[in-house]
Write a protein that holds these residues in place. Sequence first.
Motif, mmCIF file in Angstrom:
data_model
loop_
_atom_site.group_PDB
_atom_site.id
_atom_site.type_symbol
_atom_site.label_atom_id
_atom_site.label_comp_id
_atom_site.label_asym_id
_atom_site.label_seq_id
_atom_site.Cartn_x
_atom_site.Cartn_y
_atom_site.Cartn_z
ATOM 1 N N VAL A 178 -32.505 -1.274 86.021
ATOM 2 C CA VAL A 178 -32.589 -1.291 87.464
ATOM 3 C C VAL A 178 -32.741 0.022 88.002
ATOM 4 O O VAL A 178 -32.335 1.040 87.343
ATOM 5 C CB VAL A 178 -31.516 -2.062 88.620
ATOM 6 N N THR A 179 -33.868 0.500 89.227
ATOM 7 C CA THR A 179 -33.548 1.754 89.981
ATOM 8 C C THR A 179 -32.451 2.039 90.428
ATOM 9 O O THR A 179 -32.135 1.047 91.053
ATOM 10 C CB THR A 179 -35.094 1.021 90.594
ATOM 11 N N GLN A 180 -32.157 2.664 90.140
ATOM 12 C CA GLN A 180 -31.165 3.424 90.990
ATOM 13 C C GLN A 180 -31.253 3.671 92.939
ATOM 14 O O GLN A 180 -29.974 3.366 93.451
ATOM 15 C CB GLN A 180 -30.604 5.104 90.670
ATOM 16 N N LEU A 181 -32.127 3.384 93.068
ATOM 17 C CA LEU A 181 -32.380 3.444 94.465
ATOM 18 C C LEU A 181 -31.792 1.961 94.639
ATOM 19 O O LEU A 181 -31.465 1.567 95.754
ATOM 20 C CB LEU A 181 -34.094 3.362 94.646
ATOM 21 N N ARG A 182 -32.113 0.658 94.068
ATOM 22 C CA ARG A 182 -31.735 -0.529 94.398
ATOM 23 C C ARG A 182 -30.005 -0.615 94.033
ATOM 24 O O ARG A 182 -29.682 -1.380 95.189
ATOM 25 C CB ARG A 182 -32.539 -1.363 93.360
ATOM 26 N N ALA A 183 -30.113 0.029 93.764
ATOM 27 C CA ALA A 183 -28.820 -0.054 92.796
ATOM 28 C C ALA A 183 -27.400 1.189 93.901
ATOM 29 O O ALA A 183 -26.441 0.435 93.156
ATOM 30 C CB ALA A 183 -27.904 -0.259 91.484
ATOM 31 N N MET A 184 -28.388 2.430 94.517
ATOM 32 C CA MET A 184 -27.245 2.845 94.861
ATOM 33 C C MET A 184 -25.469 2.276 96.115
ATOM 34 O O MET A 184 -24.686 3.108 95.884
ATOM 35 C CB MET A 184 -28.335 3.846 95.115
ATOM 36 N N PRO A 185 -26.313 1.069 96.724
ATOM 37 C CA PRO A 185 -25.242 1.166 97.292
ATOM 38 C C PRO A 185 -23.965 0.389 96.603
ATOM 39 O O PRO A 185 -22.855 0.395 97.142
ATOM 40 C CB PRO A 185 -25.897 -0.376 98.694
ATOM 41 N N ASP A 186 -24.617 -0.553 96.069
ATOM 42 C CA ASP A 186 -23.897 -1.255 95.229
ATOM 43 C C ASP A 186 -22.754 -0.252 93.811
ATOM 44 O O ASP A 186 -21.500 -0.362 93.233
ATOM 45 C CB ASP A 186 -23.713 -1.813 94.337
ATOM 46 N N LEU A 187 -23.099 1.093 93.309
ATOM 47 C CA LEU A 187 -22.570 1.945 92.998
ATOM 48 C C LEU A 187 -21.725 2.299 93.828
ATOM 49 O O LEU A 187 -20.347 2.763 92.792
ATOM 50 C CB LEU A 187 -23.568 3.139 91.942
ATOM 51 N N GLU A 188 -22.195 2.795 95.187
ATOM 52 C CA GLU A 188 -20.287 3.046 95.490
ATOM 53 C C GLU A 188 -19.590 2.535 96.048
ATOM 54 O O GLU A 188 -18.765 3.050 96.354
ATOM 55 C CB GLU A 188 -21.404 3.914 97.076
ATOM 56 N N GLU A 189 -20.543 1.390 96.050
ATOM 57 C CA GLU A 189 -18.994 0.512 96.138
ATOM 58 C C GLU A 189 -18.068 0.226 95.199
ATOM 59 O O GLU A 189 -17.101 -1.041 95.558
ATOM 60 C CB GLU A 189 -19.970 -0.476 97.200
ATOM 61 N N GLY A 190 -18.532 0.294 93.644
ATOM 62 C CA GLY A 190 -17.393 0.039 92.917
ATOM 63 C C GLY A 190 -18.276 -1.877 92.505
ATOM 64 O O GLY A 190 -17.514 -1.790 91.688
ATOM 65 N N ARG A 191 -18.986 -2.293 92.648
ATOM 66 C CA ARG A 191 -19.807 -3.830 92.839
ATOM 67 C C ARG A 191 -20.063 -3.606 91.212
ATOM 68 O O ARG A 191 -20.816 -4.083 90.294
ATOM 69 C CB ARG A 191 -20.176 -3.990 93.439
ATOM 70 N N LEU A 192 -20.620 -2.205 91.354
ATOM 71 C CA LEU A 192 -21.359 -1.417 89.231
ATOM 72 C C LEU A 192 -21.373 -0.378 89.092
ATOM 73 O O LEU A 192 -20.780 0.121 89.458
ATOM 74 C CB LEU A 192 -22.910 -1.909 89.750
ATOM 75 N N VAL A 193 -21.108 -0.437 87.609
ATOM 76 C CA VAL A 193 -20.712 0.640 86.605
ATOM 77 C C VAL A 193 -21.945 1.562 86.126
ATOM 78 O O VAL A 193 -22.631 0.991 85.434
ATOM 79 C CB VAL A 193 -20.029 0.158 85.937
ATOM 80 N N ARG A 194 -22.100 2.855 86.702
ATOM 81 C CA ARG A 194 -23.604 2.973 85.255
ATOM 82 C C ARG A 194 -22.860 3.368 83.827
ATOM 83 O O ARG A 194 -21.658 4.499 84.104
ATOM 84 C CB ARG A 194 -24.355 4.055 86.205
ATOM 85 N N LEU A 195 -24.214 2.955 83.512
ATOM 86 C CA LEU A 195 -23.739 3.459 81.865
ATOM 87 C C LEU A 195 -24.714 4.375 81.372
ATOM 88 O O LEU A 195 -25.969 4.274 81.807
ATOM 89 C CB LEU A 195 -24.176 2.303 81.179
ATOM 90 N N LEU A 196 -24.448 4.850 80.188
ATOM 91 C CA LEU A 196 -25.452 6.176 79.137
ATOM 92 C C LEU A 196 -26.220 7.072 80.155
ATOM 93 O O LEU A 196 -27.150 7.251 79.748
ATOM 94 C CB LEU A 196 -26.246 5.120 79.017
ATOM 95 N N GLU A 197 -25.612 7.717 81.557
ATOM 96 C CA GLU A 197 -26.333 8.308 82.296
ATOM 97 C C GLU A 197 -26.482 10.147 80.901
ATOM 98 O O GLU A 197 -27.605 10.299 81.470
ATOM 99 C CB GLU A 197 -24.997 8.740 83.504
#
Length: 312
Positions: free
Chosen positions: A257-276
């Motif tokens: 997904v686009t990081q802009l879209r995922a940012m709130p969920d990444l910050e709140e721990g609902r998503l985890v970023r992979l293969l950064e």
Amino acid sequence: MESPWLIEERSNGATRSPIVDLDIALFVAVVERDGIQNAARALDLPRSTVSKRLSRLEKRLGVVLLNRNSRTLSLTPVGRIYYEHGKRALSCLNEAENAVQALKNEPSGTLRVSCAVMIGINAIVPRLPAFHRAYPKIRLDLSLSDKFEDLVASGFDMAIRFGTMSDSSLIARKVMSARRIVCASPKYLELYGAPEKPDDLHRHNCLNLSTLGQMTNVWTFQDGDRVRHLEVRGNFTTDSGAAHYAAILAGVGIGRVTQLRAMPDLEEGRLVRLLEAHDLASPTPIYAVMPGNRNVIPAVRAFMDFVSQIES
């Protein structure tokens, strides 16, 4: 007191007609510069012109304002009264012009902006309170669409768009970037583990998005100095960006997904970023564009600057 109303403004040979009675301004200048000759020299006018205008003013008023002789010049009693009132009038006019200039330069009015849906919902709208606090006199009319609008025909002041601009008639300024990232929910990772390198995705359920009949199951990664394209597979495909994202959050699989879209969920721990470590070095640019045949009004410049400060 120097005044912008003293004489007709001359710039590059052009003359602009004054707004107020020049004879009054000339009269004040003569008094404050202690004589016609000094005033004429300071205003870069012939002495005869200044003298004629003063005579014209006295004739119109029907009084003598200045006592003149070959050596001295002094105010008559009525001239003193007229000078005091004229000086205050010029001062008020100067203040009025300064106020108008300040309002003209302050961002205000209705600003019509066309914006890609994802950028608008995830980057612009959540930050509107801060924008309106900074620019309370701007009324933002935001149209969210993934179509490339004709800005002139549609009456938009500007647009926020992905990718390089091919229309040479537009003025474009890069304001942010859209980095596509791989992520998954903690629920999925708890069951299946996290991939450590792109090839590990072959053992995972990768969710795909079909757009206009085209599959997006080829994901791109940075592999050292080269760009690598990896085909992934999974048990869920949708043509809805919202459904695709909801499936990632629900733990159905790994998605891109686009990081802009995922940012709130990444910050709140609902998503985890992979293969950064394998993110592409050159993400997709996002541009603010406007018609090239228009001046950049303060409201447009303010919105461009505001969008440029959004972390992507």
